[in-house]
Design an enzyme around this catalytic site. Structure first.
Site, mmCIF file in Angstrom:
data_model
loop_
_atom_site.group_PDB
_atom_site.id
_atom_site.type_symbol
_atom_site.label_atom_id
_atom_site.label_comp_id
_atom_site.label_asym_id
_atom_site.label_seq_id
_atom_site.Cartn_x
_atom_site.Cartn_y
_atom_site.Cartn_z
ATOM 1 N N PRO A 61 0.816 -1.222 0.000
ATOM 2 C CA PRO A 61 0.000 0.000 0.000
ATOM 3 C C PRO A 61 0.848 1.269 0.000
ATOM 4 O O PRO A 61 0.332 2.353 -0.263
ATOM 5 C CB PRO A 61 -0.792 -0.114 1.311
ATOM 6 C CG PRO A 61 0.029 -0.997 2.190
ATOM 7 C CD PRO A 61 0.786 -1.928 1.293
ATOM 8 N N ASP A 86 9.162 -2.352 -8.208
ATOM 9 C CA ASP A 86 10.167 -3.386 -8.415
ATOM 10 C C ASP A 86 10.735 -3.896 -7.092
ATOM 11 O O ASP A 86 11.190 -5.035 -6.998
ATOM 12 C CB ASP A 86 11.284 -2.840 -9.310
ATOM 13 C CG ASP A 86 10.766 -2.557 -10.716
ATOM 14 O OD1 ASP A 86 9.931 -3.330 -11.205
ATOM 15 O OD2 ASP A 86 11.176 -1.539 -11.310
HETATM 16 N N1 LIG Z 1 3.561 -2.035 3.994
HETATM 17 C C1 LIG Z 1 4.775 -1.557 3.754
HETATM 18 N N2 LIG Z 1 5.228 -0.470 4.411
HETATM 19 C C2 LIG Z 1 6.433 0.040 4.148
HETATM 20 N N3 LIG Z 1 7.304 -0.474 3.253
HETATM 21 C C3 LIG Z 1 6.915 -1.553 2.561
HETATM 22 C C4 LIG Z 1 5.634 -2.146 2.778
HETATM 23 N N4 LIG Z 1 5.522 -3.188 1.935
HETATM 24 C C5 LIG Z 1 6.672 -3.262 1.245
HETATM 25 N N5 LIG Z 1 7.513 -2.293 1.613
HETATM 26 C C6 LIG Z 1 8.855 -1.991 1.087
HETATM 27 O O1 LIG Z 1 8.771 -0.834 0.249
HETATM 28 C C7 LIG Z 1 9.809 -0.883 -0.720
HETATM 29 C C8 LIG Z 1 9.377 -0.215 -1.997
HETATM 30 O O2 LIG Z 1 8.265 -0.834 -2.454
HETATM 31 P P1 LIG Z 1 7.822 -0.942 -3.973
HETATM 32 O O3 LIG Z 1 8.899 -1.475 -4.806
HETATM 33 O O4 LIG Z 1 6.539 -1.678 -3.965
HETATM 34 O O5 LIG Z 1 7.478 0.559 -4.384
HETATM 35 P P2 LIG Z 1 8.358 1.694 -5.045
HETATM 36 O O6 LIG Z 1 9.642 1.790 -4.368
HETATM 37 O O7 LIG Z 1 7.481 2.878 -5.106
HETATM 38 O O8 LIG Z 1 8.555 1.214 -6.529
HETATM 39 P P3 LIG Z 1 9.865 1.027 -7.396
HETATM 40 O O9 LIG Z 1 10.638 -0.056 -6.675
HETATM 41 O O10 LIG Z 1 9.380 0.583 -8.734
HETATM 42 O O11 LIG Z 1 10.555 2.330 -7.410
HETATM 43 C C9 LIG Z 1 10.120 -2.345 -0.903
HETATM 44 O O12 LIG Z 1 11.488 -2.541 -0.783
HETATM 45 C C10 LIG Z 1 9.386 -3.066 0.204
HETATM 46 O O13 LIG Z 1 10.288 -3.816 0.978
#
Ligand SMILES: Nc1ncnc2c1ncn2[C@@H]1O[C@H](COP(=O)(O)OP(=O)(O)OP(=O)(O)O)[C@@H](O)[C@H]1O
Length: 631
Positions: free
Chosen positions: A194, A252
């Site tokens: 989320p 990612d």
């Molecule tokens: N509920 C959560 N709260 C906080 N962090 C989370 C949660 N679920 C996953 N994460 C962590 O957040 C990090 C980033 O998540 P995600 O890759 O989904 O999004 P993003 O960083 O926006 O996308 P991208 O990696 O494409 O830039 C992941 O390394 C994951 O470990």
């Protein structure tokens, strides 16, 4: 209501299992549009798709045939419309509506049966002088009203529905069924972050993915992550045998957790053999989702989430390379990139601008260009031995994996179960789906039903009973697991490594090329895109067994660098020939030693401690879901 009579069961079985019976259904339908002239259509459903042919005696309708390929159809649904006051007053969607009373003013018993066919068709549009290709939702409604009783009409609609489903299944599994291939019924594990991107993943999932899953009648289990490493622990420790696919909804980073969780299980070989991975792009980078769309020439913008949802329900997968990385005596698995220097700096340092979404990268790029840094270190690599052109980069589709899992549910049972949940949908639920008017009071009951096709933006959706949402996790299920080593931080389990099993030891030292010096960045990519707007390694394929290593040396001018960064979005940033400042080399393994352990080191866009790192490609190690069949 008894829908399936025994006789009908037998007929359906024949339809499902005999390829000749599967070949074709034909019927004549009648379209009674108030705006246009009434027309008669011949409708054919076969393994190629659904063909709607206007009956043209006077040649006026020439060229109006409508063909929906089976690859664009994701599902169907048989319904009986129930009357409601709302339905009466709105008159449906304004095109045509089942009449609510007959000539005598008596309320009509709606004995008709409707089959909705859900398709997502490629449409080309000109927008701002540019050709935009996108998929658009189309609902084709066939109304069955040739018989006096609803049961008979429904039986007819059901026959079309089951045939449609069987054709779709045959298309995906190349002429076989899940039963004959010993593949368990499709069920997706969905892990949603989320917090990914600008924090709207949950909303986007419900608005754009759930409707597609429901239309395709694909059951799923949704788990919302609660913290970093939740997804990693989940897939590492749970029994995954009920799922045929694992999809992440996020960026990612979340997918990276899943890949590592899977490959660090004791039974990882079984899991990667039996389960395909998928991604719905809701993060800020979304390199993998963009790469998958690019490799299969599927539209990405403006509807990347819709495209990914269609991929989830589509059922196609292909092998994808994984890079095994050793850093600080630990092993991790990567599917996207390893970076050190400029791009990693931008990726990580721009985190503070996360609420801006993708814009954060642009702003921080300018900042880092002005404040340019170089790093001292050593890079060693083994150039990839090129075989015949194309030989190495020919990904092949997995269509029939041998499944170790057995199951006893037949396709027929599955369809029947799904069908039961289809019955009795209130007409109000479908008021935005164009419905039909059939020719009333026909003197003879000719095969004259109705169809109408509509590109409907708005839709109403229903959930299928089997899908489950799990917002509260049972952590106790994860704590002690027969699928992983005992502790939560068991990053280096006793299980065999991917490389040991798949490729054996690295070649001897004579193959290594070593360079030492000052670098602006070293970035290794094994997907075409590092982000939705970063076409970093245009030659890269999902399964080419190649790491595309880009080295930028200290001494490069800011204007050269600016050019490089600007052109990354179009994939024109790499020189056609290596020069003094930029070098591109295809490798199968590399070793990176940052001197003084300086700078930011990333794996799949996530920061790891800056220290010596070794990486090697493991070709086609996992299965990734792709939008369409590969030929
Ligand atoms: N509920 C959560 N709260 C906080 N962090 C989370 C949660 N679920 C996953 N994460 C962590 O957040 C990090 C980033 O998540 P995600 O890759 O989904 O999004 P993003 O960083 O926006 O996308 P991208 O990696 O494409 O830039 C992941 O390394 C994951 O470990």
């Amino acid at each position: 209501m008894q829908i399936n009579s025994p006789r009908h069961e037998v007929e359906s079985q024949k339809l499902l299992y005999s390829s000749s019976a599967l070949s074709e259904l034909r019927d004549t339908f009648y379209s009674n549009s108030k705006k246009k002239k009434s027309s008669v259509f011949h409708v054919v459903l076969n393994s190629c798709g659904l063909l709607l042919q206007r009956n043209t005696t006077d040649n006026t309708g020439a060229g109006k045939d409508h063909f929906v390929p089976i690859s664009d159809i994701i599902g169907g649904r048989c319904v009986r419309l129930q009357r409601s006051p709302r339905f009466k007053s709105t008159g449906g969607c304004g095109v045509c509506t089942p009449s609510i009373s007959d000539k005598d003013g008596k309320p009509n018993e709606d004995e008709d049966a409707y089959l909705y066919v859900f398709a997502y068709i490629l449409k080309r549009q000109k927008r701002n002088m540019r050709n935009v290709v996108k998929r658009e939702r189309t609902v084709i409604t066939l109304r069955f009203r040739s018989f006096d009783s609803h049961e008979d009409n429904m039986r007819e609609a059901e026959k079309w529905y089951k045939t449609l489903k069987a054709h779709r299944e045959n298309y995906v599994l190349e002429g076989a069924t899940r039963c004959t291939l010993n593949i368990p019924p499709k069920r997706i594990l969905i892990l949603l972050n989320p917090k990914s991107g600008s924090g709207k993943a949950r909303e986007l999932f419900h608005r754009q993915v759930v409707p597609v899953l429901n239309e395709a009648e694909v059951p799923y289990d949704l788990y919302v992550t609660k913290h970093s490493n939740y997804a990693y622990d989940f897939v590492k420790k749970r029994d995954l045998s009920v799922w045929t696919e694992i999809a992440t909804v996020g960026g990612d980073g979340l997918f990276h957790e899943v890949v590592n969780g899977v490959l660090k299980r004791l039974d990882w070989e079984d899991v990667i053999e039996n389960i395909s991975l998928g991604i719905v792009p809701c993060g800020s980078g979304n390199g993998l989702a963009r790469s998958i769309a690019h490799c299969h020439e599927e539209p990405y913008d403006p509807k990347p989430i819709l495209g990914a949802a269609l991929t989830l329900v589509g059922g196609h997968s292909t092998p994808m390379d994984i890079v095994e990385i050793e850093v600080q005596d630990k092993v991790m698995y990567s599917f996207l990139s390893v970076g050190w220097g400029l791009i990693s700096d931008i990726d990580i340092e721009s985190e503070r601008l996360r609420p801006l979404g993708y814009q954060r990268f642009t702003i921080w790029t300018l900042h880092r260009l002005i404040n340019l840094r170089t790093y001292r270190g050593r890079i060693s690599y083994i150039p990839k031995e090129e075989t015949e052109p194309g030989a190495m980069s020919s990904p092949h589709e997995i269509s029939r994996s041998k499944r170790s899992l057995q199951h006893s549910i037949s396709l027929q049972e599955t369809l029947d179960k799904q069908y039961k949940s289809n019955d009795h949908i209130s007409s109000t639920e479908f008021e935005d789906v164009i419905s039909l008017e059939t020719l009333a009071n026909q003197s003879f009951r000719s095969r004259c039903d109705s169809w109408l096709s509509s590109g409907s933006r708005k839709s109403t959706y229903y959930s299928i009973a089997e899908s489950l949402y799990h917002s509260i996790s049972d952590t106790s299920e994860c704590s002690a697991s027969p699928y992983a080593e005992g502790t939560d931080d068991a990053d280096d389990p006793q299980c065999e490594r991917l490389s040991e099993k798949k490729v054996g030891p690295l070649p001897n030292s004579s193959k290594w090329i070593v360079e030492e010096g000052e670098f602006v960045m070293i970035h290794a990519a094994y997907q075409s895109h590092l982000g939705s707007d970063c076409f970093f390694a245009p030659q890269s394929k999902l399964n080419d067994g190649t790491i595309h290593l880009v080295i930028i040396y200290g001494g490069i001018s800011r204007s050269q660098l600016l050019n490089f960064l600007i052109n990354m979005s179009s994939g024109t940033h790499l020189p056609s020939q290596n020069n003094d400042f930029i070098k591109v080399v295809r490798v199968e393994a590399f070793h990176l030693t940052p001197h003084e352990n300086n700078g930011i080191l990333t794996v799949d866009g996530e920061r790891v401690k800056c220290s010596p790192l070794q990486a090697r490609i493991i070709p086609g190690a996992v299965k990734i879901m792709i939008p369409k069949k590969m030929h």
